[in-house]
Structure formats: C-alpha cells, structure tokens
Scaffold this active site. Structure first.
Site, PDB file in Angstrom:
ATOM      1  N   LEU A 367       5.225  -3.835  -3.062  1.00  0.00           N
ATOM      2  CA  LEU A 367       3.922  -4.104  -2.462  1.00  0.00           C
ATOM      3  C   LEU A 367       3.120  -5.010  -3.388  1.00  0.00           C
ATOM      4  O   LEU A 367       2.841  -4.646  -4.524  1.00  0.00           O
ATOM      5  CB  LEU A 367       3.183  -2.783  -2.218  1.00  0.00           C
ATOM      6  N   GLU A 368       2.740  -6.171  -2.892  1.00  0.00           N
ATOM      7  CA  GLU A 368       2.091  -7.176  -3.718  1.00  0.00           C
ATOM      8  C   GLU A 368       0.623  -7.375  -3.355  1.00  0.00           C
ATOM      9  O   GLU A 368      -0.011  -8.331  -3.793  1.00  0.00           O
ATOM     10  CB  GLU A 368       2.860  -8.494  -3.618  1.00  0.00           C
TER      11      GLU A 368
END
Length: 542
Positions: A367-368
């Site tokens: 998850l960025e």
C-alpha cells in the site's frame, strides 16, 4: 476492478524527497513509563514478581536464556551480580521468564541496562505487548506499563540485545503489581536463530514475541481477533499447498495482472528461480477494507484467452514446484483502506475467502497511499489465524516508509513481526537518503542498499525478515535501477562483510533473507538478468 497502467511503465510512485533527510531518526521512541494505579483486586499483595531479577544468586536461576548469557560480577548496576549477554550474528542472547499475573490488572516493568541495543519487554499480555530499548554505554533505566487482558494469567518478561551488536548488561529487572494465582510453565530456552528449523521459518507457526525482535518462541497475540468468515463457502477448493519450509534465502518476484509494456506472462511462465510470486494486485471492493481479485480481461486476451481456471491450475503447478503464491494488496494505484476494527474484519474475511478459493499462500502488503499500522496489523493477525501455519506475509514499502521506526509502515512491520516472512523495501524511486550511520547515500549503489537494510535491522526486524527490493530493468522504475552484480555485492556485504562499498555494516547478518524484483515481467523483458544471476547467487548463500 481490473487494473491497467499507462507509461511510464512502472507501477511505483516516485517519492518526492529532498536530496538528504535529517539524520538520527533510526531509533524507536521509548515506550512511556511510570507507575500507574493498580486496578485489580484490593486484597492482592503488590510487589516485585520477577525471580532473581538482580541476578544475586550468581546464576541465571529463574531465567531461560538462548545464546551466550551469564551472571557476571562486573559490571553490575547494584549488588554483586548482573546479567551479561553477548549476541551472535544469528541470535540476540535472549533471556526470559514467565510470571503469574492477574487479569485486567495494571503492571509496571522496569530494569537497568547498558550496551548497544538492549530491549526490555513483555509478551502474552492479552493486550498491547510493550517493549522499550536503549543503546547507551552507561547504566540507564527502562520502564513501561501494560494492562493484562481478561483471560491472562501469565506473561513472559524478556531482555535481549541485537544481532552482532556486542555485549549488553541488565540488572534489577522488576515487574511490579499483584501476584497471580496460577503456576505458569517456565518459558522455554530456545535458540533465537531466525531460520534454524522449519518451525521457526518465517511463514510457519508464530515463533517470536509480538513485542520484541528476539526470534524466540512465544505464543501468537491473544488479542488478535478470531472471528470466522461469514457467508457461503467459495465456489471451488484451494490448490494443494506446497510442502516443506521456505528456503533460508529466497527470491521474490511480482507477477503483473495487467499489460504495461513489459513481457506478458501466464503465471506458469514465471521464471523458476522465484520462490515467492506476488500476484499484483488485489482490488478494493464496495465494502470498506475488503479486497477482491479478478484476472484482467485485457491481459487474458493478450495471452490468447487465459482463463480463471487456467490461473488456478497455474497456482497448483507452482505449488507442485515448491513455490508460494501470494496476493499483493495495493500498488501505486491501490485504494484499500483498513483504519478501524470493522474494516480490519472486512479485510481478513475477504482475503481469507480469496486464499481458500484460489489457493494463495498469503498476502503481500504494498500500500503506497498510507497505512494504519494498528488496524492493518489487527487484520493481518486475524487473517493468519484463519489461514493457519502456512501463512506467508510479505511487504514492499517505499524507502521513505522504512526510513524511521516512527513511520507508519515500519510500525506495521514491527507490529506483525511475529507472523512476518519478509520485507522487501523498494530501494528505488528514492533519491538520496541517510543510512544508519547518518551519512547520505544515493540510490542505485551498494552503499544505499546496505545502509538502508542496516536501518531496518537496527530498528527491530530480524535479518531473516529483511530483503532487497529493486527494479528488474531500467524501464521498471523512475530511478534506482542496478544490475544484478550490484544486488549480489549488497547481499555479500550484508551477509559476510565482503564486496562492500564505502559503507560497511556494523555487523554481519548471514541470515539476510534475499532479494525481490519488480517485476517478473520486466525481468523477462530484460533477458531474465535478475532471476538468473541474483537467483543463483541467493540460492547459493549458506
């Protein structure tokens, strides 16, 4: 929904970082200490519950220790003796003892320590397991508090150093509060070698306390939610799981469920050197926190009609070859948000259903766009309890996410280290950053990689939980590409102290886990340079 990406042909977000960040952010913040009001039975006697906490017997009586540890007469904080532990390259000289306590009761843990990276903590509290640490030459006091859970009758107190960091001292360790009524089983004396047996291999049964990176045996957190999935069973059964533990050193590769200009592959086409294949990516659904997965129709068409049944059969074939296949959550465009107990349950329930349906071995967290380290850790512990002992958990944070232990991604890794297989940080799209020695190193170099890995290990992850993440070709990322020789030199430097650049790690970490590429598709487009050369090097490591 299916994901397709447009050029530039990498799915990673370029970090907007200054050339150099401020140094000195690699240390964990000490947990809050101080005495708290006792909330248990008014009739219970309050006192110190640790046996031989001052080591005045001249022995380690009452303690179970792994590695090199003994009671010594000097240096001592008070009295005649103290504990001295000397960590090795693959152990932390961990000492622990199990203490009887009362449920729903506040306790204070305290101790005097000296030396590099000394950790003091408690596991099995039934709530948030606290730990605190320091790294000072002189004696200094560590202290923290916790409240036991409703079903807690015993906790495990531990103290340890860190891999290859030199001898530490500990003395006058106390656990203050009312005594429990049970007779707890003593904590076992176990090797803290991170990969000494299949039972301690990452991805297997929980093998380290949630609150300390000691690698020693401890139960999984009793506070993890354990609700069962709701709704109907998935339409088809999972693929047969692979047998045997993961190798001590492994290669991870991301398989693209979309076409962005790299070589398109069926899952069965993934290069045989990869031990873990991360299917990219799961998608958000209409339910907050929940994830779904569908083969990308455009990719299926490019592959001449690649069907869902073909994909499931390919997972089974990878299992037959001894590989693990995990479902990656996130990517540059990922919008999965887990920020509450309700969304954590939705994540765990939906991920568990996909794992059972397709035969995935676990999940990868990529998850960025931000993570909630508390609730996502809750979700992952719940998911692990649903999947069982074969669960594989990998992560691929951006470099800035693992730059400091105060960062949310680093906190997520620490909160899940009892079930964490490997973190392969993206050592690219980063610019210049400070290493663990406070000096600035530029991406695309051996020094950049090794100095960042040093930060991860000094911050609390075991060496066998840390890998090197790099793009498989110059087209796979906006910057930071290195050829396979640089990756191999970085692994040598970390494991044996050879082939280093100007930065030489303060210790050797022979258990360093391996390397990751984005992606198997870009690797294929680059003549399989990464899988052929780095794969051979990783698998030849002792």
């Amino acid at each position: 929904m299916a994901r397709t990406l447009q050029p530039p042909s990498h799915r990673r977000r370029r970090s907007t970082l200054p050339t150099a960040l401020a140094a000195g952010t690699t240390a964990l913040a000490l947990a809050g200490g101080g005495l708290a009001l006792f909330t248990g039975s008014a009739g219970a006697a309050v006192g110190d519950l640790v046996a031989n906490g001052g080591f005045e017997t001249g022995t380690l009586a009452g303690w179970s220790c792994a590695g090199t540890a003994s009671a010594v007469s000097s240096p001592a904080h008070s009295g005649s003796y103290a504990l001295q532990g000397t960590p090795g390259g693959s152990d932390t000289a961990d000492c622990r003892q199990t203490v009887s306590v009362l449920p729903n009761t506040r306790y204070t843990l305290s101790g005097w320590v000296q030396g590099p990276y000394v950790y003091l903590g408690v596991s099995g509290t039934g709530g948030t397991d606290p730990s605190t640490w320091s790294s000072q030459n002189g004696w200094n006091q560590l202290s923290t508090t916790f409240t036991t859970g409703a079903g807690t009758s015993a906790v495990t107190v531990y103290v340890h150093g860190w891999y290859g960091q030199g001898a530490y001292g500990a003395d006058d360790i106390t656990l203050t509060g009312p005594a429990g009524t049970s007779s707890p089983t003593p904590a076992p004396s176990t090797s803290s070698s991170p990969s000494s047996s299949p039972s301690s291999s990452p991805g297997g049964p929980s093998s380290s306390p949630t609150s300390a990176p000691s690698g020693s045996s401890s139960p999984a957190p009793s506070s993890s939610p354990s609700s069962s999935p709701t709704g109907s069973p998935p339409p088809s059964g999972p693929a047969t799981p692979p047998s045997g533990p993961l190798p001590a050193h492994l290669l991870t590769g991301y398989w693209q469920n979309f076409d962005n200009g790299a070589t398109v592959q069926r899952l069965r086409d993934v290069q045989s050197a990869y031990d873990i294949i991360a299917v990219s990516f799961a998608d958000a659904t209409g339910t907050p926190g929940a994830i779904g997965f569908t083969l990308d129709p455009a990719l299926a068409s490019r592959l001449g009609g690649y069907t869902d049944a073909d994909f499931r059969a390919d997972i089974a074939a990878e299992h037959a070859a001894g590989k693990r296949v995990v479902l990656s959550v996130g990517g540059q465009n990922g919008t999965v948000t887990v920020n509450s107990s309700a969304t954590a349950d939705n994540f765990a329930t939906s991920a568990s259903a996909l794992i059972r349906s397709y035969g995935f071995d676990g999940v990868d967290i990529d998850l960025e766009n931000g993570v909630d380290p508390v609730h996502l850790a809750q979700a992952l512990h719940t998911l692990q309890s649903k999947v069982g002992s074969g669960f594989v958990l990998t992560m691929a944070p951006e470099t800035i996410g693992m730059y400091s232990t105060s960062g949310a991604y680093f906190q997520l890794a620490l909160n899940t280290r009892d079930i964490l297989t490997v973190v392969n940080t993206q050592f690219y799209n980063s610019g210049g950053m400070n290493g663990c020695d406070g000096k600035v190193y530029n991406q695309g170099t051996v020094d950049f990689i090794t100095s960042q890995v040093c930060t991860h290990i000094q911050g609390g992850l075991r060496p066998d939980q840390v890998g090197i993440g790099v793009p498989a070709s110059g087209k796979a990322a906006g910057g930071g590409y290195v050829d396979s020789t640089v990756v191999n030199h970085a692994l040598d430097c970390l494991a044996t102290g050879t082939n280093c650049g100007s930065f030489v790690p303060p210790a050797r970490w022979p258990a360093i886990r391996g390397a990751m590429s984005w992606s198997t598709n870009w690797d294929a487009a680059n003549g399989n340079d990464f899988s052929a050369n780095v794969g051979a090097h990783v698998h030849a490591m002792p």
